[in-house]
Scaffold this motif. Structure first.
Motif, PDB file in Angstrom:
ATOM      1  N   GLY A  19     -22.841  -7.608  11.409  1.00  0.00           N
ATOM      2  CA  GLY A  19     -22.578  -7.038  10.083  1.00  0.00           C
ATOM      3  C   GLY A  19     -22.390  -5.834   9.421  1.00  0.00           C
ATOM      4  O   GLY A  19     -21.298  -5.831   8.446  1.00  0.00           O
ATOM      5  N   HIS A  23     -18.863  -6.309   9.671  1.00  0.00           N
ATOM      6  CA  HIS A  23     -18.267  -6.568   7.898  1.00  0.00           C
ATOM      7  C   HIS A  23     -18.186  -5.712   6.792  1.00  0.00           C
ATOM      8  O   HIS A  23     -17.103  -5.593   6.353  1.00  0.00           O
ATOM      9  N   ARG A  24     -19.298  -5.167   7.207  1.00  0.00           N
ATOM     10  CA  ARG A  24     -19.599  -4.743   5.095  1.00  0.00           C
ATOM     11  C   ARG A  24     -18.156  -2.975   5.530  1.00  0.00           C
ATOM     12  O   ARG A  24     -18.152  -3.071   4.568  1.00  0.00           O
TER      13      ARG A  24
END
Length: 174
Positions: free
Chosen positions: A35, A38-39
């Motif tokens: 995550g 991806h952020r």
């Protein structure tokens, strides 16, 4: 001189040829390091992941690796690899070693030298840290991967201490 380095810090801050993502089989983001990557990479990474062909929703089977553009990260590529879920997937040690080997081979095939690598499978996938460190360091030191400069980005001081102890032990055996 070490060709393996250890940093307690944020892998998304790395400036390398490739950042390694501890992904899930769908490669569309998730929790933990996946995550965070991806952020930090932004929507371009998700778009690149969607371009990877999926079979029944699986873009990257456990123990394998796939490569995409890196989006907004300071890297040329993101190499996505899927480690085993400890206590769920069969032969977790072999699958974890396969995940590292697949990653490193894909890096070499794409002319990558510098890699930022997380502790694969050590978050929500529950891999015991000491065993994971032994596998990660052992594979990283294999002769085939000598051209690579590998930096493990480790989430906290406890994980860093475990990886440091394993690296020192492995160097002592060499």
């Amino acid at each position: 001189m070490r060709r393996i380095a250890l940093i307690q810090g944020d892998i998304t801050d790395a400036s390398v040829d490739a950042i390694v993502n501890a992904a899930n089989e769908g490669m569309l983001g998730g929790g933990g390091v996946d995550g965070a990557i991806h952020r930090a990479a932004g929507p371009a990474l998700l778009a690149a992941c969607r371009e990877v062909a999926a079979v029944n929703g699986v873009r990257c089977p456990t123990g394998e690796a796939r490569i995409t553009a890196a989006g907004a990260l300071d890297a040329r590529y993101v190499i996505h690899t899927v480690g085993p879920r400890y206590g769920i997937d069969p032969a977790p040690a072999q699958l974890l070693a396969d995940a590292y080997r697949s990653t490193y081979r894909l890096a070499l095939e794409n002319d990558c030298v510098s890699l930022a690598v997380p502790a694969i499978s050590c978050g929500v996938y529950g891999y015991p840290l000491e065993e994971a460190a032994t596998i990660a360091v052992g594979v990283s030191l294999e002769d085939e991967f000598q051209p690579l400069a590998i930096t493990f980005y480790l989430f906290n001081a406890a994980i860093h201490r475990i990886w440091e102890a394993e690296l020192q032990a492995a160097e002592g055996r060499a």
